[in-house]
Design an enzyme around this catalytic site. Structure first.
Site, PDB file in Angstrom:
ATOM      1  N   CYS A 183       0.847  -1.192   0.000  1.00  0.00           N
ATOM      2  CA  CYS A 183       0.000   0.000   0.000  1.00  0.00           C
ATOM      3  C   CYS A 183       0.881   1.240   0.000  1.00  0.00           C
ATOM      4  CB  CYS A 183      -0.864   0.044   1.257  1.00  0.00           C
ATOM      5  SG  CYS A 183      -2.148  -1.198   1.295  1.00  0.00           S
TER       6      CYS A 183
ATOM      7  N   GLU B 196      -5.845 -15.886 -25.483  1.00  0.00           N
ATOM      8  CA  GLU B 196      -5.109 -15.791 -24.215  1.00  0.00           C
ATOM      9  C   GLU B 196      -3.869 -16.672 -24.300  1.00  0.00           C
ATOM     10  OE1 GLU B 196      -5.219 -14.520 -20.890  1.00  0.00           O
ATOM     11  OE2 GLU B 196      -3.542 -15.901 -20.590  1.00  0.00           O
TER      12      GLU B 196
ATOM     13  N   CYS C 267      -4.717  -1.674 -17.013  1.00  0.00           N
ATOM     14  CA  CYS C 267      -4.279  -1.530 -15.620  1.00  0.00           C
ATOM     15  C   CYS C 267      -3.039  -0.651 -15.539  1.00  0.00           C
ATOM     16  CB  CYS C 267      -4.033  -2.889 -14.990  1.00  0.00           C
ATOM     17  SG  CYS C 267      -2.858  -3.878 -15.894  1.00  0.00           S
TER      18      CYS C 267
ATOM     19  N   CYS D 233      -2.945  -8.928   6.481  1.00  0.00           N
ATOM     20  CA  CYS D 233      -3.049  -7.791   5.559  1.00  0.00           C
ATOM     21  C   CYS D 233      -4.485  -7.280   5.495  1.00  0.00           C
ATOM     22  CB  CYS D 233      -2.571  -8.233   4.180  1.00  0.00           C
ATOM     23  SG  CYS D 233      -2.926  -7.057   2.888  1.00  0.00           S
TER      24      CYS D 233
HETATM   25  N1  SAH Z   1      -9.697 -10.119 -19.399  1.00  0.00           N
HETATM   26  C1  SAH Z   1      -9.319 -11.042 -18.368  1.00  0.00           C
HETATM   27  C2  SAH Z   1      -7.819 -11.138 -18.123  1.00  0.00           C
HETATM   28  C3  SAH Z   1      -7.042  -9.849 -18.040  1.00  0.00           C
HETATM   29  S1  SAH Z   1      -5.406  -9.979 -17.404  1.00  0.00           S
HETATM   30  C4  SAH Z   1     -10.072 -10.737 -17.096  1.00  0.00           C
HETATM   31  O1  SAH Z   1     -10.721  -9.702 -16.966  1.00  0.00           O
HETATM   32  O2  SAH Z   1     -10.039 -11.561 -16.181  1.00  0.00           O
HETATM   33  C5  SAH Z   1      -4.404 -10.097 -18.815  1.00  0.00           C
HETATM   34  C6  SAH Z   1      -4.316 -11.477 -19.399  1.00  0.00           C
HETATM   35  O3  SAH Z   1      -3.485 -11.396 -20.561  1.00  0.00           O
HETATM   36  C7  SAH Z   1      -3.680 -12.543 -18.522  1.00  0.00           C
HETATM   37  O4  SAH Z   1      -4.540 -13.643 -18.452  1.00  0.00           O
HETATM   38  C8  SAH Z   1      -2.376 -12.904 -19.244  1.00  0.00           C
HETATM   39  O5  SAH Z   1      -2.054 -14.271 -19.128  1.00  0.00           O
HETATM   40  C9  SAH Z   1      -2.718 -12.575 -20.667  1.00  0.00           C
HETATM   41  N2  SAH Z   1      -1.613 -12.260 -21.593  1.00  0.00           N
HETATM   42  C10 SAH Z   1      -0.427 -11.683 -21.319  1.00  0.00           C
HETATM   43  N3  SAH Z   1       0.268 -11.462 -22.454  1.00  0.00           N
HETATM   44  C11 SAH Z   1      -0.495 -11.899 -23.476  1.00  0.00           C
HETATM   45  C12 SAH Z   1      -0.331 -11.920 -24.902  1.00  0.00           C
HETATM   46  N4  SAH Z   1       0.766 -11.441 -25.483  1.00  0.00           N
HETATM   47  N5  SAH Z   1      -1.339 -12.428 -25.646  1.00  0.00           N
HETATM   48  C13 SAH Z   1      -2.465 -12.915 -25.053  1.00  0.00           C
HETATM   49  N6  SAH Z   1      -2.667 -12.922 -23.725  1.00  0.00           N
HETATM   50  C14 SAH Z   1      -1.704 -12.417 -22.939  1.00  0.00           C
END
Ligand code: SAH
Length: 490
Positions: A82, A369, A445, A165
């Site tokens: 934090c 993914e 993010c 935490c």
């Molecule tokens: N949309 C989802 C996951 C978001 S997090 C949700 O809301 O839960 C981002 C995701 O991208 C992770 O699962 C990670 O494994 C994946 N990722 C990372 N690099 C990537 C790439 N080059 N191509 C496809 N997926 C990827």
């Protein structure tokens, strides 16, 4: 005036930096002051001097800021988790909203008029504590050689012993104490980063906030744990606070927050083998010691009674703040403007959470993914929710999308992206532009990479229609945001 290391200066803190630190000026010299709050006047000790700016640490708060609050956690200054717990929550939200705006101006190259016309107020949490459903606790030793579990101190790998935490569920403490006592009783060592020796590296705890299901996974520097059955015995026999709460509930004694804890139980105990000298926490090999391979949880979206159930395996990504995720997904759906006929691509789809909510409102959804276990979860999640119009592909978005475009001639109406902090690969952005979808929904993010990618999309014939930050990570400097993007018709 020339400053040097160890000088103590008085500074008015006028801003908050990217990592949550206070920013102020001493005779025009910019200082990034750790643990200072915007609005404070502090005496700060300079820790590092560069030509045009320096770093410092608060020695004494001379006049506290009206935005300064007493942190709930006694470790907040040492702990790297934090960064802004001493800042009033409402002020944290303004900081995050400004951070998105600033990045769009500075890195994205948009004008204030463009941004202010489309930016909506940040969506905050009602109760910014105990919101995280996942924690990864490093295991190690204190100075006296006692086994400890906790968190890394900021920018180091020193472990601060803290099993309590404030961001996670309170049962995590009982679970960690049980793991530590199993280790002590059975002479199980903790991993030492310096030498690469020792066994237990991390404990991952993931809790389904709707289902109450908990997964505990020990990350180990070896093939097996000694006396595995004793660990299983300890954990599976744990009576968690949530269990006892059943009684408190019937007495009307439990508060609303505690009610959410009711019925929590461990359903999966696993080990993950990680023998590499690396900062990556999880190893790729997972072995279930007891119970199921995955936990289940469900999510809904704001303003709808519909819920979708999800299976989550240890290596899969799952949003860490379920309450805010429901609001985030609601916005993503709204920005997608689906009518029931559209073809949608959901890139970086994880276990298919966004994909499946979209599938219920679209003609066809393609999810992409890179983590194979997440794609297995996604397929399973589609089946168990009887969703038949979603298809999932494992691979990098920047590799799979061009194939879908060039070989299969896919032309989606809507593309959703939700990449990790590093943002989208340029090849992925170029392919998205070439596919000419009517709308793009960008869930991010990291406002800096978001701004960089938006610049490319807008140069490629798109414009921003809506921007909204959603606070997924209260008390930290991390900022989540969703953007609605539209193709320009000239
Ligand atoms: N949309 C989802 C996951 C978001 S997090 C949700 O809301 O839960 C981002 C995701 O991208 C992770 O699962 C990670 O494994 C994946 N990722 C990372 N690099 C990537 C790439 N080059 N191509 C496809 N997926 C990827």
């Amino acid at each position: 005036m020339e400053y040097k290391k160890n000088d103590v200066v008085t500074v008015n803190i006028e801003d908050i930096g990217n990592n949550g630190e206070g920013i102020g000026r001493a005779d025009g010299y910019t200082l990034f002051v750790k643990d200072a709050v915007i609005g404070d006047t502090v005496e700060a000790r300079i820790t590092k001097c560069k030509k045009n700016y320096g770093y410092a640490r608060v020695e004494k708060v001379v006049t506290p800021s009206p935005f300064r609050v007493t942190p709930k956690c006694i470790f907040h200054r040492q702990c790297g988790g934090c960064q802004i717990q001493a800042v009033q929550y409402e002020r944290q939200l303004i900081y995050k909203q400004d951070k998105v705006r600033e990045n769009l101006l500075r890195i994205g190259g948009f004008t204030p008029e463009q941004i202010d016309a489309v930016m909506e107020p940040i969506v905050g949490m009602e109760e910014p504590w105990h919101y995280r459903n996942k924690a990864q606790f490093p295991i190690g030793y204190d100075r006296d050689g006692n086994l400890i579990a906790g968190f890394y101190a900021g920018r180091t790998h020193d472990i601060i012993a803290n099993t309590d935490c404030m961001l996670g569920p309170s049962e995590n403490r009982d679970i960690l104490e049980a793991v530590l006592s199993y280790m002590r009783e059975n002479g199980v060592s903790a991993y030492r980063e310096a030498t690469g020796e020792g066994l237990v590296r991390h404990v991952l705890i993931r809790t389904g906030f709707s289902s109450g299901e908990i997964m505990v996974c020990l990350v180990i520097n070896g093939k097996r744990l000694p006396a595995e059955e004793r660990l299983v015995e300890k954990l599976s026999g744990l009576r968690l606070v949530g269990g006892d709460l059943g009684e408190a509930l019937s007495n009307g004694a439990a508060s609303t927050a505690e009610k959410e804890d009711a019925g929590k139980r461990i359903v999966s105990i696993a080990v993950s083998v990680n023998r590499e000298k690396t900062n990556v926490i999880m190893g790729n090999e997972i072995r279930t010691l007891w119970g199921r391979d995955r936990i289940e949880d469900s999510l809904g979206v704001l303003g709808s009674t519909e819920r979708i159930t999800f299976s989550v395996s240890p290596l899969s990504f799952y949003q860490v703040n379920p309450g805010q995720t429901e609001k985030l997904y609601h916005l993503a759906l709204e920005y997608a403007e689906l009518t029931g006929k559209e073809t949608v691509c959901d890139l970086y789809c994880g276990i298919g959470t966004i994909s499946l909510f979209m599938a219920k409102r679209a003609g066809k959804v393609y999810g992409v993914e890179v983590v194979p276990q997440a794609i297995e979860d996604a397929g399973e999640n589609a089946r168990r929710n009887q969703i038949t119009n979603a298809e999932f592909y494992v691979g990098k978005a920047e590799e799979v999308l061009p194939k879908l475009y060039e070989r299969e001639g896919l032309r989606p109406d809507v593309i959703v992206v939700d990449p990790p902090r590093k943002g989208c690969d340029e090849k992925c952005l170029d392919t998205m532009i070439a596919m000419q979808p009517e709308r793009i929904v960008y869930v991010s993010c990291d406002p800096a990479t978001l701004a960089r990618d938006l610049k490319i999309l807008c140069q490629g014939g798109y414009e921003i229609r809506r921007v909204r930050a959603v606070d997924q990570f209260g008390h930290t400097c991390h900022t989540e945001c969703v953007v609605g993007i539209q193709r320009k018709h000239i």
